[in-house]
Design a protein around this motif. Structure first.
Motif, mmCIF file in Angstrom:
data_model
loop_
_atom_site.group_PDB
_atom_site.id
_atom_site.type_symbol
_atom_site.label_atom_id
_atom_site.label_comp_id
_atom_site.label_asym_id
_atom_site.label_seq_id
_atom_site.Cartn_x
_atom_site.Cartn_y
_atom_site.Cartn_z
ATOM 1 N N ARG A 42 10.677 -8.038 5.635
ATOM 2 C CA ARG A 42 11.794 -8.240 4.287
ATOM 3 C C ARG A 42 10.744 -6.739 3.544
ATOM 4 O O ARG A 42 11.437 -6.831 2.259
ATOM 5 C CB ARG A 42 11.037 -9.524 3.268
ATOM 6 C CG ARG A 42 11.815 -9.975 4.666
ATOM 7 C CD ARG A 42 11.335 -12.365 3.718
ATOM 8 N NE ARG A 42 10.027 -12.273 3.019
ATOM 9 C CZ ARG A 42 9.036 -12.952 4.200
ATOM 10 N NH1 ARG A 42 9.844 -14.207 5.617
ATOM 11 N NH2 ARG A 42 7.657 -13.047 3.441
ATOM 12 N N GLY A 43 10.631 -6.270 4.390
ATOM 13 C CA GLY A 43 9.453 -5.086 3.055
ATOM 14 C C GLY A 43 8.208 -5.050 2.052
ATOM 15 O O GLY A 43 7.954 -4.336 1.657
ATOM 16 N N GLU A 44 7.758 -5.886 3.058
ATOM 17 C CA GLU A 44 6.267 -6.526 2.038
ATOM 18 C C GLU A 44 5.302 -6.454 2.154
ATOM 19 O O GLU A 44 3.902 -6.146 1.582
ATOM 20 C CB GLU A 44 6.346 -8.177 2.034
ATOM 21 C CG GLU A 44 7.248 -8.751 1.333
ATOM 22 C CD GLU A 44 7.388 -10.348 1.215
ATOM 23 O OE1 GLU A 44 6.376 -11.153 1.112
ATOM 24 O OE2 GLU A 44 7.968 -11.173 1.310
ATOM 25 N N ILE A 45 5.489 -5.630 3.794
ATOM 26 C CA ILE A 45 4.517 -4.487 4.376
ATOM 27 C C ILE A 45 4.640 -3.500 5.042
ATOM 28 O O ILE A 45 5.931 -3.207 5.394
ATOM 29 C CB ILE A 45 2.814 -5.996 5.354
ATOM 30 C CG1 ILE A 45 4.269 -6.045 6.082
ATOM 31 C CG2 ILE A 45 2.280 -7.048 4.343
ATOM 32 C CD1 ILE A 45 3.176 -7.219 7.147
ATOM 33 N N GLU A 46 4.130 -2.668 5.280
ATOM 34 C CA GLU A 46 3.631 -1.661 6.476
ATOM 35 C C GLU A 46 3.715 -1.730 7.406
ATOM 36 O O GLU A 46 2.798 -3.224 8.325
ATOM 37 C CB GLU A 46 3.184 -0.477 5.810
ATOM 38 C CG GLU A 46 2.801 0.440 3.983
ATOM 39 C CD GLU A 46 4.336 0.977 4.446
ATOM 40 O OE1 GLU A 46 4.513 1.772 4.642
ATOM 41 O OE2 GLU A 46 5.441 0.480 3.043
ATOM 42 N N GLY A 47 4.199 -0.986 8.391
ATOM 43 C CA GLY A 47 4.367 -1.564 9.432
ATOM 44 C C GLY A 47 2.920 -0.909 10.182
ATOM 45 O O GLY A 47 2.021 -0.158 9.241
ATOM 46 N N LEU A 48 1.732 -1.338 11.319
ATOM 47 C CA LEU A 48 1.321 -0.863 12.199
ATOM 48 C C LEU A 48 0.411 -0.190 12.259
ATOM 49 O O LEU A 48 -0.875 1.102 11.762
ATOM 50 C CB LEU A 48 0.818 -2.582 13.078
ATOM 51 C CG LEU A 48 -0.836 -2.114 13.529
ATOM 52 C CD1 LEU A 48 -2.286 -2.897 12.081
ATOM 53 C CD2 LEU A 48 -1.168 -3.853 14.653
ATOM 54 N N ALA A 49 1.544 0.993 12.932
ATOM 55 C CA ALA A 49 1.161 2.518 13.243
ATOM 56 C C ALA A 49 0.553 2.873 11.964
ATOM 57 O O ALA A 49 -0.852 3.939 11.882
ATOM 58 C CB ALA A 49 1.925 2.810 13.980
ATOM 59 N N GLY A 50 0.973 3.003 10.535
ATOM 60 C CA GLY A 50 1.124 4.068 9.651
ATOM 61 C C GLY A 50 0.068 3.427 8.993
ATOM 62 O O GLY A 50 -1.531 4.040 8.327
ATOM 63 N N ILE A 51 -0.416 2.478 8.797
ATOM 64 C CA ILE A 51 -1.871 1.583 8.414
ATOM 65 C C ILE A 51 -2.939 2.440 9.716
ATOM 66 O O ILE A 51 -4.323 2.793 8.621
ATOM 67 C CB ILE A 51 -1.776 0.536 8.696
ATOM 68 C CG1 ILE A 51 -1.232 -0.291 7.662
ATOM 69 C CG2 ILE A 51 -3.048 -0.177 8.410
ATOM 70 C CD1 ILE A 51 -0.662 -0.171 6.102
ATOM 71 N N LEU A 52 -3.312 2.619 10.873
ATOM 72 C CA LEU A 52 -4.187 2.529 11.680
ATOM 73 C C LEU A 52 -4.091 4.054 12.032
ATOM 74 O O LEU A 52 -5.210 4.767 11.979
ATOM 75 C CB LEU A 52 -3.545 2.404 13.264
ATOM 76 C CG LEU A 52 -3.438 0.598 13.609
ATOM 77 C CD1 LEU A 52 -3.066 0.475 15.173
ATOM 78 C CD2 LEU A 52 -4.678 -0.076 12.624
ATOM 79 N N SER A 53 -3.465 4.648 11.140
ATOM 80 C CA SER A 53 -3.968 6.694 10.933
ATOM 81 C C SER A 53 -4.321 6.581 9.596
ATOM 82 O O SER A 53 -5.314 7.484 9.383
ATOM 83 C CB SER A 53 -2.055 7.205 11.198
ATOM 84 O OG SER A 53 -1.323 6.955 11.828
ATOM 85 N N ILE A 54 -4.277 5.928 8.707
ATOM 86 C CA ILE A 54 -5.158 6.027 7.592
ATOM 87 C C ILE A 54 -6.562 5.219 7.738
ATOM 88 O O ILE A 54 -6.979 5.594 7.062
ATOM 89 C CB ILE A 54 -4.484 4.177 5.849
ATOM 90 C CG1 ILE A 54 -2.879 5.405 5.603
ATOM 91 C CG2 ILE A 54 -5.511 4.806 5.275
ATOM 92 C CD1 ILE A 54 -2.434 4.243 5.399
ATOM 93 N N VAL A 55 -6.868 4.739 8.448
ATOM 94 C CA VAL A 55 -7.633 3.831 9.406
ATOM 95 C C VAL A 55 -9.003 5.107 9.790
ATOM 96 O O VAL A 55 -9.806 4.946 9.799
ATOM 97 C CB VAL A 55 -7.956 2.405 9.583
ATOM 98 C CG1 VAL A 55 -9.035 1.773 10.770
ATOM 99 C CG2 VAL A 55 -7.501 1.600 8.535
ATOM 100 N N HIS A 56 -7.606 5.525 10.905
ATOM 101 C CA HIS A 56 -8.274 6.621 11.792
ATOM 102 C C HIS A 56 -8.842 7.127 10.233
ATOM 103 O O HIS A 56 -10.265 8.098 10.990
ATOM 104 C CB HIS A 56 -7.234 6.840 12.728
ATOM 105 C CG HIS A 56 -7.554 6.709 13.958
ATOM 106 N ND1 HIS A 56 -8.987 6.328 14.594
ATOM 107 C CD2 HIS A 56 -6.670 5.727 14.314
ATOM 108 C CE1 HIS A 56 -8.235 5.449 15.627
ATOM 109 N NE2 HIS A 56 -7.159 5.065 15.633
ATOM 110 N N ALA A 57 -8.044 8.009 9.720
ATOM 111 C CA ALA A 57 -9.044 9.114 8.732
ATOM 112 C C ALA A 57 -9.931 8.686 8.021
ATOM 113 O O ALA A 57 -10.744 9.073 7.332
ATOM 114 C CB ALA A 57 -8.136 9.371 7.276
ATOM 115 N N LYS A 58 -10.279 7.331 7.414
ATOM 116 C CA LYS A 58 -11.192 6.505 7.167
ATOM 117 C C LYS A 58 -12.487 6.367 7.936
ATOM 118 O O LYS A 58 -13.727 6.182 7.557
ATOM 119 C CB LYS A 58 -10.948 5.162 5.877
ATOM 120 C CG LYS A 58 -11.847 4.882 5.410
ATOM 121 C CD LYS A 58 -12.707 5.588 4.142
ATOM 122 C CE LYS A 58 -13.701 4.453 3.606
ATOM 123 N NZ LYS A 58 -13.614 5.135 2.592
#
Length: 108
Positions: A42-58
């Motif tokens: 429904r476009g309410e959340i981003e996919g997990l792959a992109g989120i995990l990239s953000i987490v790895h950077a942090k």
């Protein structure tokens, strides 16, 4: 013989009682997955792959758990990371915006 059968029956019942929480947990995991997929579609959340990239950077390290929770009216990915030195961090990412919104753990 009757005592042996009663003990076996009691052992069987005990096994079922002990296994029930695991069956419920597996059902909860399936529900979480279905909810996340529906929100993503429904476009309410981003996919997990992109989120995990953000987490790895942090917080570089091994991701050991990911939960999708509701916090303050927003969907949040709560990610647990274990760094190479063994420190555990929790990183919260806004599931819609893809921005880190909090967390806990050592930042050294």
């Amino acid at each position: 013989m009757k005592v042996v059968l009663m003990r076996l029956a009691a052992l069987g019942v005990a096994g079922l009682v002990l296994a029930a929480p695991f069956a419920v947990r597996a059902q909860d995991d399936d529900d979480d997955h279905d909810r996340a997929r529906d929100l993503y579609e429904r476009g309410e959340i981003e996919g997990l792959a992109g989120i995990l990239s953000i987490v790895h950077a942090k917080a570089p390290g091994e991701i050991v758990a990911v939960d999708l929770i509701r916090s303050g009216g927003k969907w949040v990915y709560r990610v647990q990371v274990v760094a190479a030195d063994g420190r555990r961090r929790i990183v919260d990412v806004d599931a819609r915006a893809g921005a880190v919104v909090g967390g806990e753990g050592d930042d050294r």
